[in-house]
Design an enzyme around this catalytic site. Structure first.
Site, PDB file in Angstrom:
ATOM      1  N   THR A 121      54.140  37.609  55.136  1.00  0.00           N
ATOM      2  CA  THR A 121      53.158  36.846  55.915  1.00  0.00           C
ATOM      3  C   THR A 121      53.900  35.749  56.676  1.00  0.00           C
ATOM      4  O   THR A 121      54.532  34.888  56.062  1.00  0.00           O
ATOM      5  CB  THR A 121      52.112  36.226  54.973  1.00  0.00           C
ATOM      6  N   LEU A 156      47.606  42.897  50.244  1.00  0.00           N
ATOM      7  CA  LEU A 156      47.645  43.152  48.794  1.00  0.00           C
ATOM      8  C   LEU A 156      46.894  42.092  47.987  1.00  0.00           C
ATOM      9  O   LEU A 156      47.081  40.901  48.178  1.00  0.00           O
ATOM     10  CB  LEU A 156      49.110  43.194  48.369  1.00  0.00           C
ATOM     11  N   GLU A 158      46.441  40.804  44.222  1.00  0.00           N
ATOM     12  CA  GLU A 158      47.053  40.931  42.902  1.00  0.00           C
ATOM     13  C   GLU A 158      46.032  41.471  41.911  1.00  0.00           C
ATOM     14  O   GLU A 158      44.848  41.151  41.982  1.00  0.00           O
ATOM     15  CB  GLU A 158      47.580  39.575  42.423  1.00  0.00           C
ATOM     16  N   ASN A 229      42.809  36.013  55.489  1.00  0.00           N
ATOM     17  CA  ASN A 229      42.884  35.225  54.260  1.00  0.00           C
ATOM     18  C   ASN A 229      42.079  33.939  54.364  1.00  0.00           C
ATOM     19  O   ASN A 229      41.412  33.528  53.411  1.00  0.00           O
ATOM     20  CB  ASN A 229      44.345  34.893  53.925  1.00  0.00           C
ATOM     21  N   GLY A 274      32.520  29.132  41.611  1.00  0.00           N
ATOM     22  CA  GLY A 274      33.262  28.819  40.391  1.00  0.00           C
ATOM     23  C   GLY A 274      34.346  27.811  40.660  1.00  0.00           C
ATOM     24  O   GLY A 274      34.161  26.887  41.460  1.00  0.00           O
ATOM     25  N   CYS A 281      48.486  33.132  47.863  1.00  0.00           N
ATOM     26  CA  CYS A 281      48.160  33.401  49.277  1.00  0.00           C
ATOM     27  C   CYS A 281      47.218  32.397  49.918  1.00  0.00           C
ATOM     28  O   CYS A 281      47.587  31.758  50.902  1.00  0.00           O
ATOM     29  CB  CYS A 281      47.596  34.808  49.409  1.00  0.00           C
TER      30      CYS A 281
HETATM   31  C1  UDX Z   1      44.368  37.509  48.522  1.00  0.00           C
HETATM   32  C2  UDX Z   1      43.698  38.514  49.485  1.00  0.00           C
HETATM   33  O1  UDX Z   1      42.554  39.102  48.836  1.00  0.00           O
HETATM   34  C3  UDX Z   1      44.678  39.571  49.915  1.00  0.00           C
HETATM   35  O2  UDX Z   1      44.081  40.454  50.874  1.00  0.00           O
HETATM   36  C4  UDX Z   1      45.913  38.898  50.520  1.00  0.00           C
HETATM   37  O3  UDX Z   1      46.885  39.838  50.884  1.00  0.00           O
HETATM   38  C5  UDX Z   1      46.508  37.894  49.540  1.00  0.00           C
HETATM   39  O4  UDX Z   1      45.514  36.958  49.129  1.00  0.00           O
HETATM   40  P1  UDX Z   1      44.895  37.453  45.909  1.00  0.00           P
HETATM   41  O5  UDX Z   1      45.355  36.055  46.123  1.00  0.00           O
HETATM   42  O6  UDX Z   1      45.746  38.366  45.096  1.00  0.00           O
HETATM   43  O7  UDX Z   1      44.688  38.193  47.327  1.00  0.00           O
HETATM   44  O8  UDX Z   1      43.483  37.414  45.181  1.00  0.00           O
HETATM   45  P2  UDX Z   1      41.923  37.480  45.524  1.00  0.00           P
HETATM   46  O9  UDX Z   1      41.331  38.564  44.723  1.00  0.00           O
HETATM   47  O10 UDX Z   1      41.643  37.506  46.956  1.00  0.00           O
HETATM   48  O11 UDX Z   1      41.427  36.110  44.868  1.00  0.00           O
HETATM   49  C6  UDX Z   1      41.971  34.870  45.246  1.00  0.00           C
HETATM   50  C7  UDX Z   1      41.317  33.750  44.489  1.00  0.00           C
HETATM   51  O12 UDX Z   1      39.950  33.598  44.874  1.00  0.00           O
HETATM   52  C8  UDX Z   1      41.309  33.900  42.981  1.00  0.00           C
HETATM   53  O13 UDX Z   1      41.686  32.661  42.412  1.00  0.00           O
HETATM   54  C9  UDX Z   1      39.866  34.235  42.640  1.00  0.00           C
HETATM   55  O14 UDX Z   1      39.500  33.766  41.364  1.00  0.00           O
HETATM   56  C10 UDX Z   1      39.126  33.478  43.726  1.00  0.00           C
HETATM   57  N1  UDX Z   1      37.813  34.054  44.044  1.00  0.00           N
HETATM   58  C11 UDX Z   1      37.694  35.302  44.574  1.00  0.00           C
HETATM   59  C12 UDX Z   1      36.651  33.274  43.841  1.00  0.00           C
HETATM   60  O15 UDX Z   1      36.724  32.137  43.379  1.00  0.00           O
HETATM   61  N2  UDX Z   1      35.437  33.811  44.185  1.00  0.00           N
HETATM   62  C13 UDX Z   1      35.308  35.060  44.717  1.00  0.00           C
HETATM   63  O16 UDX Z   1      34.169  35.466  45.009  1.00  0.00           O
HETATM   64  C14 UDX Z   1      36.468  35.835  44.911  1.00  0.00           C
END
Ligand code: UDX
Length: 459
Positions: A121, A156, A158, A229, A274, A281
């Protein structure tokens, strides 16, 4: 296709094993000897569901090496998947990307065509910068190089990395060269047409549609990654802002999210109120986008506000505990979950770290549990005030966490926490207070179990 991948972090390693599974010939480069040591033994250095099995399955089409010179001359396509950590001012540091491009250009064969793909990125304009870096090396070598640079941002998630790689929503390619676009189309053909046999543990989702490969200019491709993002981070921060108001006026944010999510224009995903977002990211990319904007003299108040709200979510836990317990000093509080989200041992920018830090500063005795992230959290919290650290205990035993505790705080919604025997836990505690930082429990069930239940944005 012969592929060289530079970097074996989450993005590099996932891409490497998936492309190897699709029968490409993959060589992945990493300078970190400890990672290479594990990879040479067939062991994954990252915790990601399914990756260890897949790594074992693809041993015949993948290899790992510390040397760019070993693998690049022979390759048709080179993917850069190195880190772009934040600089002190929040901008993304592209030093490793440029260094990788330089090393690649130093060993390319004169005249042979290569496609150099940036998966990391990166700030808008990096594709152009990398093209210049490569050309400078070619002219210093006095050779006629032939590299097309393409941007192929990675989305991606995680914990769901393999799922997202085999069954993406879309593939984005930013390139000015038709040859590069054609090479990437051949690379991803099995995914675009879904012609591969799914790994046994990753069946194709029943409602899955063939993903489009969108092609665009490099700057737009780079911007798509940041905008995607940031939009997801905004969506979460928006529902968290609504959650705060729900608490004031006596509404339930989970009902509100359900109600607005049924509007197809809004959609129901990423509306879980929450403790907000952490990980490698959203914090980094929103900050990097603000850095890009600042360089252009442009303000982005919505993005700024999303970050502010995200921090406020963490702070509100200490306020909720203070209002439930009156004094915090000397109290014992159990933290359920350290990873920034379930199914990963990653604690980067995890809400747990800030919450624990604040509680320790208040003189609270903190007990912390996580199924797999304890070691990473211990490392991340070390270095903080050591006298405070004497108050911090990690445990793998949830009964020990709850025994005689004054409150429990659910920080990460691991599957195992959904299945806790709440009545048994409540009985073990000194005062059965449960702060549900991810709204995973039914308030009524928790109250029936004997808890004083406090969610986020729930009346
Ligand atoms: C994210 C993007 O989803 C991905 O496409 C990008 O490439 C990298 O950043 P990631 O950081 O792995 O991926 O996790 P993600 O599932 O998106 O969740 C990120 C954070 O948001 C977590 O801490 C999660 O707990 C929080 N979250 C997610 C919420 O608080 N509420 C939600 O409804 C969804």
């Amino acid at each position: 296709m012969k592929i060289a991948i530079i970097g074996t972090g989450y993005v590099g390693l996932t891409t490497a094993v998936v492309l190897a599974y699709l029968n490409h010939n993959v060589a992945a480069v990493d300078k970190d000897q400890s990672k290479l040591g594990l990879l040479h033994q067939g062991k994954s250095p990252i915790h990601e569901p399914g990756i260890q099995n897949l790594l074992e399955d693809v041993q015949h089409t993948i290899r790992f090496t510390p040397s760019v010179a070993d693998v690049v001359p022979d390759a048709e396509l080179i993917l850069i998947a190195v880190g772009t950590p934040p600089k002190k001012n929040g901008e993304a540091d592209t030093r490793h990307v440029e260094q990788a491009a330089r090393e690649v250009a130093q060993v390319c064969l004169p005249g042979k065509h290569y496609t150099l793909v940036i998966k990391s990125t990166v700030p808008i304009g990096t594709n152009q910068r990398v093209t210049e870096v490569v050309e400078t090396v070619f002219s210093a070598r006095g050779i006629q190089g032939n590299i097309s640079v393409a941007s192929n941002p990675e989305f991606l998630q995680e914990g769901l990395a393999l799922q997202g790689a085999f069954y993406p929503d879309r593939i984005v390619v930013g390139a000015n060269s038709e040859e590069a676009i054609d090479t990437l189309r051949r690379l991803y053909k099995p995914i675009l047409e879904q012609t591969f046999d799914p790994p046994s543990t990753l069946p194709r989702p029943s409602a899955y549609h063939l993903p489009p490969m969108m092609t665009t200019d490099p700057n737009s491709a780079e911007m798509i990654k940041y905008a995607a993002n940031t939009f997801l981070a905004l969506k979460i921060s928006f529902i968290n802002e609504i959650a705060g108001l729900c608490e004031k006026v006596g509404a339930d944010v989970t009902e509100v999210a359900r109600g607005i999510g049924l509007d197809a224009r809004i959609g129901n995903r990423f509306l879980q109120a929450g403790l907000g977002w952490g990980g490698s990211c959203y914090p980094k990319d929103t900050s990097a986008l603000l850095g890009v904007a600042a360089l252009s003299g442009y303000e982005m108040p919505i993005t700024e506000a999303a970050r502010t709200i995200n921090l406020r979510q963490r702070e509100c836990i200490v306020e909720k505990l203070r209002s439930a317990l009156k004094t915090l000093k000397g109290k014992t509080i159990g933290i359920l979950g350290l990873a920034f989200k379930p199914n990963t041992d990653d604690v980067r920018e995890a809400p747990s770290l800030d919450i624990i830090g604040e509680l320790l500063a208040e003189g609270v005795i903190v007990r912390a549990h996580d199924p797999i992230a304890i070691e990473n959290a211990r490392r991340a919290l070390n270095g903080k005030d050591t006298s405070a650290n004497a108050l911090l205990h990690f445990t793998e035993d949830i009964d020990e966490l709850a025994y005689d505790a004054d409150a429990l705080v659910l920080v990460t919604e691991w599957e195992l926490y959904h299945k806790l025997q709440l009545p048994k836990l409540a009985k073990q505690m000194k005062t059965p207070i449960l702060i549900d930082g991810r709204n995973i429990y039914s308030p009524q069930d928790a109250r029936n179990a004997g808890f004083h239940y406090i969610g986020i944005g729930r009346a």
